[in-house]
Scaffold this motif. Structure first.
Motif, PDB file in Angstrom:
ATOM      1  N   TRP A 293       0.835  -1.186   0.000  1.00 32.91           N
ATOM      2  CA  TRP A 293       0.000   0.000   0.000  1.00 32.91           C
ATOM      3  C   TRP A 293       0.875   1.242   0.000  1.00 32.91           C
ATOM      4  CZ3 TRP A 293      -3.070  -1.703   4.936  1.00 32.91           C
ATOM      5  CH2 TRP A 293      -3.834  -2.837   4.627  1.00 32.91           C
ATOM      6  N   GLY A 294       0.398   2.293  -0.631  1.00 30.42           N
ATOM      7  CA  GLY A 294       1.037   3.585  -0.512  1.00 30.42           C
ATOM      8  C   GLY A 294       0.283   4.411   0.511  1.00 30.42           C
ATOM      9  N   LEU A 295      -0.180   5.569   0.104  1.00 30.19           N
ATOM     10  CA  LEU A 295      -1.007   6.418   0.954  1.00 30.19           C
ATOM     11  C   LEU A 295      -2.373   5.770   1.102  1.00 30.19           C
ATOM     12  CD1 LEU A 295      -1.799   9.106   2.377  1.00 30.19           C
ATOM     13  CD2 LEU A 295      -2.292  10.007   0.088  1.00 30.19           C
ATOM     14  N   ILE A 296      -2.815   5.583   2.340  1.00 32.55           N
ATOM     15  CA  ILE A 296      -4.101   4.928   2.569  1.00 32.55           C
ATOM     16  C   ILE A 296      -4.873   5.679   3.644  1.00 32.55           C
ATOM     17  CG2 ILE A 296      -3.040   3.294   4.194  1.00 32.55           C
ATOM     18  CD1 ILE A 296      -5.159   1.236   3.226  1.00 32.55           C
ATOM     19  N   PHE A 297      -6.157   5.842   3.398  1.00 30.89           N
ATOM     20  CA  PHE A 297      -7.079   6.397   4.390  1.00 30.89           C
ATOM     21  C   PHE A 297      -8.026   5.266   4.788  1.00 30.89           C
ATOM     22  CE2 PHE A 297      -5.694   9.923   1.805  1.00 30.89           C
ATOM     23  CZ  PHE A 297      -5.473  10.940   2.731  1.00 30.89           C
ATOM     24  N   ASN A 298      -8.204   5.046   6.090  1.00 34.39           N
ATOM     25  CA  ASN A 298      -9.032   3.900   6.478  1.00 34.39           C
ATOM     26  C   ASN A 298      -9.634   4.059   7.863  1.00 34.39           C
ATOM     27  OD1 ASN A 298      -6.837   3.477   8.181  1.00 34.39           O
ATOM     28  ND2 ASN A 298      -6.213   1.544   7.249  1.00 34.39           N
ATOM     29  N   ASP A 299     -10.426   3.020   8.229  1.00 35.06           N
ATOM     30  CA  ASP A 299     -10.969   2.846   9.580  1.00 35.06           C
ATOM     31  C   ASP A 299     -11.830   4.019  10.029  1.00 35.06           C
ATOM     32  OD1 ASP A 299      -9.676   0.447   9.707  1.00 35.06           O
ATOM     33  OD2 ASP A 299      -7.932   1.217  10.769  1.00 35.06           O
ATOM     34  N   ASN A 300     -12.827   4.355   9.251  1.00 31.82           N
ATOM     35  CA  ASN A 300     -13.766   5.400   9.658  1.00 31.82           C
ATOM     36  C   ASN A 300     -14.977   4.759  10.309  1.00 31.82           C
ATOM     37  OD1 ASN A 300     -12.090   7.292   8.424  1.00 31.82           O
ATOM     38  ND2 ASN A 300     -13.063   6.961   6.451  1.00 31.82           N
ATOM     39  N   GLU A 301     -15.167   5.037  11.586  1.00 28.78           N
ATOM     40  CA  GLU A 301     -16.291   4.470  12.330  1.00 28.78           C
ATOM     41  C   GLU A 301     -16.834   5.516  13.294  1.00 28.78           C
ATOM     42  OE1 GLU A 301     -14.727   1.072  14.318  1.00 28.78           O
ATOM     43  OE2 GLU A 301     -14.179   0.008  12.482  1.00 28.78           O
ATOM     44  N   ASP A 302     -17.994   5.213  13.853  1.00 24.08           N
ATOM     45  CA  ASP A 302     -18.567   6.014  14.942  1.00 24.08           C
ATOM     46  C   ASP A 302     -18.745   7.471  14.549  1.00 24.08           C
ATOM     47  OD1 ASP A 302     -18.441   3.703  16.541  1.00 24.08           O
ATOM     48  OD2 ASP A 302     -16.394   4.173  17.134  1.00 24.08           O
ATOM     49  N   GLY A 303     -19.199   7.717  13.324  1.00 22.73           N
ATOM     50  CA  GLY A 303     -19.488   9.087  12.907  1.00 22.73           C
ATOM     51  C   GLY A 303     -18.294   9.884  12.449  1.00 22.73           C
ATOM     52  N   ALA A 304     -17.125   9.261  12.313  1.00 22.83           N
ATOM     53  CA  ALA A 304     -15.934   9.971  11.828  1.00 22.83           C
ATOM     54  C   ALA A 304     -15.940  10.017  10.306  1.00 22.83           C
ATOM     55  CB  ALA A 304     -14.674   9.275  12.315  1.00 22.83           C
ATOM     56  N   TYR A 305     -15.445  11.131   9.751  1.00 20.33           N
ATOM     57  CA  TYR A 305     -15.298  11.218   8.300  1.00 20.33           C
ATOM     58  C   TYR A 305     -14.108  12.105   7.969  1.00 20.33           C
ATOM     59  CZ  TYR A 305     -17.763  15.750   8.584  1.00 20.33           C
ATOM     60  OH  TYR A 305     -18.138  17.041   8.893  1.00 20.33           O
ATOM     61  N   ILE A 306     -13.651  12.020   6.714  1.00 19.93           N
ATOM     62  CA  ILE A 306     -12.362  12.584   6.292  1.00 19.93           C
ATOM     63  C   ILE A 306     -12.559  13.629   5.213  1.00 19.93           C
ATOM     64  CG2 ILE A 306     -10.268  12.032   4.962  1.00 19.93           C
ATOM     65  CD1 ILE A 306     -10.182   9.368   6.445  1.00 19.93           C
ATOM     66  N   HIS A 307     -11.789  14.732   5.319  1.00 20.19           N
ATOM     67  CA  HIS A 307     -11.513  15.636   4.203  1.00 20.19           C
ATOM     68  C   HIS A 307     -10.000  15.654   4.017  1.00 20.19           C
ATOM     69  CE1 HIS A 307     -15.439  18.235   4.456  1.00 20.19           C
ATOM     70  NE2 HIS A 307     -15.649  17.010   4.017  1.00 20.19           N
ATOM     71  N   ALA A 308      -9.541  15.583   2.771  1.00 21.95           N
ATOM     72  CA  ALA A 308      -8.099  15.534   2.523  1.00 21.95           C
ATOM     73  C   ALA A 308      -7.741  16.324   1.283  1.00 21.95           C
ATOM     74  CB  ALA A 308      -7.632  14.089   2.367  1.00 21.95           C
ATOM     75  N   ASN A 309      -6.584  17.016   1.359  1.00 18.69           N
ATOM     76  CA  ASN A 309      -5.929  17.622   0.201  1.00 18.69           C
ATOM     77  C   ASN A 309      -4.723  16.772  -0.163  1.00 18.69           C
ATOM     78  OD1 ASN A 309      -7.663  19.821   0.052  1.00 18.69           O
ATOM     79  ND2 ASN A 309      -6.329  21.178   1.224  1.00 18.69           N
ATOM     80  N   ILE A 310      -4.661  16.291  -1.397  1.00 14.83           N
ATOM     81  CA  ILE A 310      -3.559  15.462  -1.873  1.00 14.83           C
ATOM     82  C   ILE A 310      -2.994  16.163  -3.100  1.00 14.83           C
ATOM     83  CG2 ILE A 310      -2.890  13.169  -2.696  1.00 14.83           C
ATOM     84  CD1 ILE A 310      -5.495  12.174  -1.276  1.00 14.83           C
ATOM     85  N   ILE A 311      -1.841  16.823  -2.932  1.00 20.48           N
ATOM     86  CA  ILE A 311      -1.363  17.779  -3.942  1.00 20.48           C
ATOM     87  C   ILE A 311       0.116  17.543  -4.251  1.00 20.48           C
ATOM     88  CG2 ILE A 311      -1.064  20.232  -4.484  1.00 20.48           C
ATOM     89  CD1 ILE A 311      -3.264  20.844  -2.431  1.00 20.48           C
ATOM     90  N   GLY A 312       0.431  17.394  -5.527  1.00 21.72           N
ATOM     91  CA  GLY A 312       1.816  17.430  -5.990  1.00 21.72           C
ATOM     92  C   GLY A 312       2.703  16.338  -5.458  1.00 21.72           C
ATOM     93  N   ASN A 313       2.211  15.083  -5.371  1.00 19.91           N
ATOM     94  CA  ASN A 313       2.994  13.961  -4.867  1.00 19.91           C
ATOM     95  C   ASN A 313       3.412  13.043  -6.011  1.00 19.91           C
ATOM     96  OD1 ASN A 313       2.426  14.414  -1.834  1.00 19.91           O
ATOM     97  ND2 ASN A 313       0.382  14.348  -2.741  1.00 19.91           N
TER      98      ASN A 313
END
Length: 546
Positions: A293-313
């Motif tokens: 795996w490279g960059l990974i976003f995971n394990d969202n539970e119990d009302g959690a959520y993600i915003h992400a900026n992924i720029i110039g990689n």
């Protein structure tokens, strides 16, 4: 990586609530190369980026040291700090040891030695760094020194270092060491339930779990650092560079290399207060030879959520390593997760450097829906946003480079660039030749020797100048810096912290003064009083009478 085109997302000129609208997603400047710490004055030929309207306005101001960026950068180090000097490479609790120097809060740690510090947990316990501590590893490159590397004296479970809140770690290495116990873990750093933590120009490797593990920590930045060659002695689990469980974290100008998984893995709080928004910035990082795996976003539970900026990689697959795959894996649970992915992210297998063919979103795969199939199906575009969120690097106009210029603009300045030891020299040779370690899988690497030379010789210091008042500033610079140790240690590397301009009212004997704020171009000094005089205090090694 041939062109020097640079993208600078300078949005600091915007007034919140009065944003400039523009169709151009990535304004470019022609052939401008920013050297870290010495950015030139920039004028846009086009308008700055549009800011995503989905988040409430959140201003960021007052970086903790010049050059700090991201969520971990905006807090204030105490002004009533003490200075503790590391004068021995031995572990222990006595005066002059690294353990002693980092054990008290409100401390700047200055080194008067360079070389290897071998941590002995059995004798002294875990190495735990207190809150409000600034480890100024850049001071170990003075007087001919080649920096500090921290490692284990023998095999034991658990992390090398535990770091508390409000800590600054700059310009040193943690290379843990060989270990073949399959039952537990061994991080270079563990930060649990912390806040305001920044790693700058660090190098970390040879760990049996993650090199850095942030557990339920927020306001975190890892910048200009190298995370390379973790061990993978834990079957099905080892070989990981970074885990970031928490809220509001930034990763910028780093290299993640020669690792199996979690490069990095970013996810909401693990144990408590999981619900709500978790923000992540992932900007101008380079991934090399990431086996699973490279960059990974995971394990969202119990009302959690993600915003992400992924720029110039960029993600680079070595020519001698088979089965190239795509490197950004995102969790599609819950459906409120949203990701901004700029068009200047490059995967050497899918979108070779220097090309823009293909929709960048096709680099993104779903962790939940496609886990069993090797995560090869693009994530639904319902999770995509087309403009970056107003996170610190965007809102504050931090320098952000075009993804295909990292070789010129990031590589020379990443890590402890003052001296490249065996591990980092090997990495840069691999990057240049596009050949990497083979056979990187969980459970098969238990020894540093698998990678090659682990611990090359590090020169110590010679001719260390006297520091009579113990403030970490050599006597020859006392007149320049006074008692501003914080400014002095920053000036060694940033190039953006000028010595204070002498005045006749700054409380320091400097410039051409013959006393404190008197003599020379200031008013004449009064004759010393006669009679019963007592030394009430001193500043900058100058006796003050009152």
């Amino acid at each position: 990586m041939k062109k020097l085109t640079l993208v600078l997302l300078l949005v600091s000129s915007l007034v919140f609530g009065n944003r400039i609208k523009n169709d151009s997603i990535r304004p470019k400047l022609e052939k401008i190369k920013v050297i870290y710490g010495q950015p030139p004055a920039i004028q846009f030929s086009v308008n700055p980026l549009t800011i995503n309207e989905n988040l409430p306005e959140k201003p960021f101001a007052g970086e903790v040291f010049p050059g700090a960026v991201g969520y971990g950068a905006y807090w204030t180090f105490p002004t009533d700090y003490q200075v503790r000097k590391v004068t021995t490479l031995a572990d222990g609790t006595g005066t002059g040891t690294f353990r002693w120097a980092t054990s008290q809060p409100n401390t700047i740690v200055v080194f008067e030695v360079a070389g290897y510090i071998d941590v002995n947990k059995d004798a002294y316990g875990y190495l735990s760094i207190a809150s409000n501590v600034y480890v100024a590893g850049q001071t170990a490159f003075r007087y001919g020194g080649q920096g500090i590397t921290i490692r284990r004296s023998h095999a034991w479970s658990g992390p090398n270092l535990l770091t508390a809140s409000n800590t600054i770690h700059r310009f040193y290495r943690v290379r843990t060491g060989s270990w073949n116990d399959p039952d537990c873990c061994g991080d270079a750093f563990t930060a649990a339930y912390g806040t305001n933590i920044i790693f700058d120009h660090m190098e970390m490797s040879y760990t049996s779990d993650e090199t850095v593990d942030f557990t339920d920590s927020n306001n975190v930045t890892v910048q200009w650092s190298i995370l390379n060659e973790p061990l993978s002695n834990q079957p099905g689990s080892g070989g990981k560079t970074m885990q970031g469980n928490g809220r509001d974290q930034s990763y910028a100008y780093n290299i993640f290399a020669n690792s199996v998984q979690r490069n990095p893995a970013l996810s909401p709080f693990r144990f408590a207060n999981r619900s709500g928004l978790h923000n992540y910035e992932y900007v101008n990082n380079h991934g090399f030879n990431l086996n699973s795996w490279g960059l990974i976003f995971n394990d969202n539970e119990d009302g959690a959520y993600i915003h992400a900026n992924i720029i110039g990689n960029t993600w680079q697959r070595p020519s001698n390593v088979p089965s190239p795959r795509r490197w950004i894996v995102m969790d599609d649970n819950p459906s409120t997760n949203r990701y901004y992915v700029s068009e200047d992210n490059y995967d050497s297998a899918y979108r070779p450097i220097g090309t823009t063919g293909g929709d960048v979103w096709n680099e993104i795969t779903s962790r939940n829906d496609d886990y069993a199939n090797g995560m090869s199906t693009p994530l639904s575009k319902s999770y995509q946003v087309l403009t970056p969120y107003s996170m610190p690097m965007i809102a504050n106009g931090s320098a952000i480079y075009d993804g295909d210029t990292l070789e010129e603009n990031v590589f020379p300045f990443v890590g402890t660039y003052q001296h490249r030891d065996a591990s980092t020299t090997r990495l840069f040779n691999q990057l240049a030749s596009n050949t990497g370690h083979t056979g990187l899988t969980s459970g098969n690497i238990t020894s540093v020797s698998y990678f090659g030379t682990g611990y090359s010789n590090l020169n110590g210091m010679s001719g260390v100048e006297a520091d009579s008042d113990g403030d970490g500033i050599p006597n020859s610079l006392e007149a320049t810096w006074g008692d501003d140790t914080f400014g002095y240690v920053n000036s060694l590397v940033d190039g953006s912290v000028p010595p204070p301009t002498p005045t006749c009212s700054d409380g320091i004997q400097n410039g051409d003064e013959t006393g404190i704020d008197c003599g020379g171009s200031c008013a004449p000094c009064s004759a010393p009083a006669t009679g019963n005089q007592t030394n009430k205090g001193k500043k900058n090694n100058t006796i003050i009478w009152w």
